[in-house]
Design a protein around this motif. Structure first.
Motif, PDB file in Angstrom:
ATOM      1  N   PHE A 111      44.697  31.068  52.289  1.00 12.96           N
ATOM      2  CA  PHE A 111      45.157  31.507  50.974  1.00 12.96           C
ATOM      3  C   PHE A 111      46.056  32.739  51.094  1.00 12.96           C
ATOM      4  O   PHE A 111      45.875  33.569  51.994  1.00 12.96           O
ATOM      5  N   ASP A 112      47.022  32.843  50.173  1.00 16.41           N
ATOM      6  CA  ASP A 112      47.915  33.999  50.145  1.00 16.41           C
ATOM      7  C   ASP A 112      47.099  35.273  49.971  1.00 16.41           C
ATOM      8  O   ASP A 112      46.108  35.288  49.225  1.00 16.41           O
ATOM      9  N   LYS A 113      47.539  36.336  50.631  1.00 14.15           N
ATOM     10  CA  LYS A 113      46.811  37.614  50.608  1.00 14.15           C
ATOM     11  C   LYS A 113      47.601  38.679  49.857  1.00 14.15           C
ATOM     12  O   LYS A 113      48.828  38.641  49.800  1.00 14.15           O
ATOM     13  N   LYS A 114      46.876  39.655  49.322  1.00 15.56           N
ATOM     14  CA  LYS A 114      47.489  40.840  48.734  1.00 15.56           C
ATOM     15  C   LYS A 114      47.966  41.750  49.866  1.00 15.56           C
ATOM     16  O   LYS A 114      47.615  41.534  51.035  1.00 15.56           O
ATOM     17  N   ILE A 115      48.698  42.769  49.525  1.00 17.74           N
ATOM     18  CA  ILE A 115      49.218  43.703  50.525  1.00 17.74           C
ATOM     19  C   ILE A 115      48.102  44.314  51.351  1.00 17.74           C
ATOM     20  O   ILE A 115      48.221  44.465  52.560  1.00 17.74           O
ATOM     21  N   PHE A 116      46.984  44.646  50.733  1.00 16.09           N
ATOM     22  CA  PHE A 116      45.896  45.310  51.448  1.00 16.09           C
ATOM     23  C   PHE A 116      44.803  44.348  51.916  1.00 16.09           C
ATOM     24  O   PHE A 116      43.712  44.761  52.256  1.00 16.09           O
ATOM     25  N   TYR A 123      44.783  31.806  42.983  1.00 20.80           N
ATOM     26  CA  TYR A 123      44.640  31.414  44.387  1.00 20.80           C
ATOM     27  C   TYR A 123      45.698  30.388  44.770  1.00 20.80           C
ATOM     28  O   TYR A 123      45.893  29.403  44.052  1.00 20.80           O
ATOM     29  N   ASN A 124      46.397  30.616  45.892  1.00 17.65           N
ATOM     30  CA  ASN A 124      47.458  29.727  46.310  1.00 17.65           C
ATOM     31  C   ASN A 124      47.498  29.634  47.836  1.00 17.65           C
ATOM     32  O   ASN A 124      47.328  30.630  48.521  1.00 17.65           O
ATOM     33  N   ILE A 125      47.726  28.432  48.326  1.00 17.02           N
ATOM     34  CA  ILE A 125      48.011  28.220  49.740  1.00 17.02           C
ATOM     35  C   ILE A 125      49.491  27.893  49.807  1.00 17.02           C
ATOM     36  O   ILE A 125      49.946  26.902  49.218  1.00 17.02           O
ATOM     37  N   SER A 126      50.252  28.745  50.484  1.00 15.47           N
ATOM     38  CA  SER A 126      51.694  28.537  50.627  1.00 15.47           C
ATOM     39  C   SER A 126      51.993  27.883  51.967  1.00 15.47           C
ATOM     40  O   SER A 126      51.529  28.359  52.996  1.00 15.47           O
TER      41      SER A 126
END
Length: 128
Positions: A111-116, A123-126
């Motif tokens: 899953f895509d992560k935030k900066i930290f 929720y997204n899988i790119s």
């Protein structure tokens, strides 16, 4: 005077109820490449999509095709995703590359992560 008190109490109660709710997020898979990708999943009861599957493999994976820049919503989660992940296993095939995740930790790592570091919402899988 009593009407004002009732309005204020009603507004306060509704505000408290609405702010106490857990957020509701969609779970999607996005193909950000210029190639068609195949998504193979072993679905759970939380899996929901409007996309038609291409086929089911002999080992139980349902196959979906995502065109370039296409998204596929696969479910939703209330706040934390742990109990709401819509598949037990996922394989993403693009050209001759395959990414496989067959347990909760590996799936969450897609899953895509935030900066930290935390998971980005919704929720997204790119696929890149």
């Amino acid at each position: 005077m009593t009407k004002q008190i009732v309005v204020i109490l009603t507004f306060g109660l509704l505000t408290a109820l609405l702010t106490g709710c857990d957020p509701y997020y969609s779970i999607t898979i996005t193909n950000k490449t210029s190639d068609t990708a195949q998504i193979l999943v072993k679905e759970t009861i939380n899996f929901r999509t409007e996309k038609q599957k291409s086929l089911t493999t002999t080992d139980g994976f349902d196959v979906y095709k995502l065109a370039p820049s296409e998204q596929m919503q696969v479910g939703s989660a209330i706040s934390e995703i742990d109990n709401d992940i819509p598949f037990e296993q996922i394989k993403i095939v693009r050209n001759k590359d395959t990414v496989t995740a067959n347990n909760l930790e590996k799936i969450k790592s897609l899953f895509d992560k935030k900066i930290f570091g935390g998971l980005q919402t919704p929720y997204n899988i790119s696929i890149k």
